[in-house]
Design an enzyme around this catalytic site. Sequence first.
Site, PDB file in Angstrom:
ATOM      1  CD  GLU A  29      -2.385  -1.525   2.644  1.00  0.00           C
ATOM      2  OE1 GLU A  29      -2.168  -0.699   3.555  1.00  0.00           O
ATOM      3  OE2 GLU A  29      -3.022  -2.576   2.821  1.00  0.00           O
ATOM      4  CG  LEU A  58      -6.259   0.569   1.530  1.00  0.00           C
ATOM      5  CD1 LEU A  58      -7.030   1.539   2.408  1.00  0.00           C
ATOM      6  CD2 LEU A  58      -4.773   0.785   1.680  1.00  0.00           C
ATOM      7  CB  ALA A  59      -6.864  -6.252   0.107  1.00  0.00           C
ATOM      8  CG  PHE A  83       1.160   0.657  10.490  1.00  0.00           C
ATOM      9  CD1 PHE A  83       2.005   1.343  11.354  1.00  0.00           C
ATOM     10  CD2 PHE A  83       0.511   1.366   9.495  1.00  0.00           C
ATOM     11  CE1 PHE A  83       2.189   2.711  11.230  1.00  0.00           C
ATOM     12  CE2 PHE A  83       0.686   2.732   9.359  1.00  0.00           C
ATOM     13  CZ  PHE A  83       1.530   3.412  10.234  1.00  0.00           C
ATOM     14  CG  PHE A  86      -2.882  -2.499   9.291  1.00  0.00           C
ATOM     15  CD1 PHE A  86      -3.688  -2.397  10.413  1.00  0.00           C
ATOM     16  CD2 PHE A  86      -2.447  -1.325   8.689  1.00  0.00           C
ATOM     17  CE1 PHE A  86      -4.054  -1.169  10.934  1.00  0.00           C
ATOM     18  CE2 PHE A  86      -2.810  -0.083   9.201  1.00  0.00           C
ATOM     19  CZ  PHE A  86      -3.613  -0.003  10.325  1.00  0.00           C
ATOM     20  CB  ILE A  87       0.595  -8.723   9.465  1.00  0.00           C
ATOM     21  CG1 ILE A  87       1.253  -9.666   8.459  1.00  0.00           C
ATOM     22  CG2 ILE A  87       0.514  -9.367  10.849  1.00  0.00           C
ATOM     23  CD1 ILE A  87       2.715  -9.956   8.767  1.00  0.00           C
ATOM     24  N   PRO A  89      -5.064  -9.913   8.616  1.00  0.00           N
ATOM     25  CG  PRO A  89      -6.339  -8.171   7.741  1.00  0.00           C
ATOM     26  CD  PRO A  89      -5.153  -8.445   8.607  1.00  0.00           C
ATOM     27  CG  HIS A 129      -1.341   2.856  13.460  1.00  0.00           C
ATOM     28  ND1 HIS A 129      -2.647   3.081  13.832  1.00  0.00           N
ATOM     29  CD2 HIS A 129      -1.323   2.906  12.110  1.00  0.00           C
ATOM     30  CE1 HIS A 129      -3.390   3.268  12.750  1.00  0.00           C
ATOM     31  NE2 HIS A 129      -2.607   3.165  11.692  1.00  0.00           N
TER      32      HIS A 129
END
Length: 327
Positions: A29, A58-59, A83, A86-87, A89, A129
């Site tokens: 991203e 954003l996936a 970040f 966000f890993i 998913p 974050h």
Amino acid sequence: MSVMSYIDAINLAMKEEMERDSRVFVLGEDVGRKGGVFKATAGLYEQFGEERVMDTPLAESAIAGVGIGAAMYGMRPIAEMQFADFIMPAVNQIISEAAKIRYRSNNDWSCPIVVRAPYGGGVHGALYHSQSVEAIFANQPGLKIVMPSTPYDAKGLLKAAVRDEDPVLFFEHKRAYRLIKGEVPADDYVLPIGKADVKREGDDITVITYGLCVHFALQAAERLEKDGISAHVVDLRTVYPLDKEAIIEAASKTGKVLLVTEDTKEGSIMSEVAAIISEHCLFDLDAPIKRLAGPDIPAMPYAPTMEKYFMVNPDKVEAAMRELAEF
């Protein structure tokens, strides 16, 4: 040899690997024209173009999945998670696919992907974050997890990760990006994944840690040296698989061991390090193994005073080292 920041060393490693090997590409991203939210990929889009520096939706599951597929096809993807928080998913892709492809295909397939992600607190990032997620992946054979503390290590280990034939998670402490500077050779060098590094020799107590906490330990060690306490500081560098020989040697050397991590204490990387020491060094110990970590609460607070309470810092490390030395 020039002095550069931690993030510049990471950027340089990617640039050099992309120049060396046309199969290396970056996806994530805002990694393209923007150069990433921390500017880790700055300049790569301009040099290599959008075919090799790809902005993604954003996936995170898609970023990991596309990277895994490309790696199986013969490419060398560097997939950036904006970040580490966000890993999540992408966990199924990383654990169920990347980590197991070589095993379940009986060596017919490999998955040479690097997943980069900034982790850690101290930047007022709050819940989403600031997390340290390394322990979530640290019981998955097939993965390697690298967490360098210096610009020199970051460049050499990232190059090694790109050239590795199996998946590597490469976690970078975001607070270190511009805070930590050091000498980095101009030549092409790689450092071995899975090998710890002694950052400071000492005889009285051993401190084992990784990432930004290495610098806290070194600062505390300098303070204690004035009082005649000699600290031996070991940087794990790779937190999975662990360098058991280095851990055993360091623990046996002084008989007093402090384990430091910013992550929460229970079930952390340091829990496994403590188990290794207990299994192999029990009769060499002169004191119980001591751990210093973040509190076992769900997330890093946003309020600066509460964040400071959560975070490990040089003062906390120094206090723990003094307590251990006096045992």
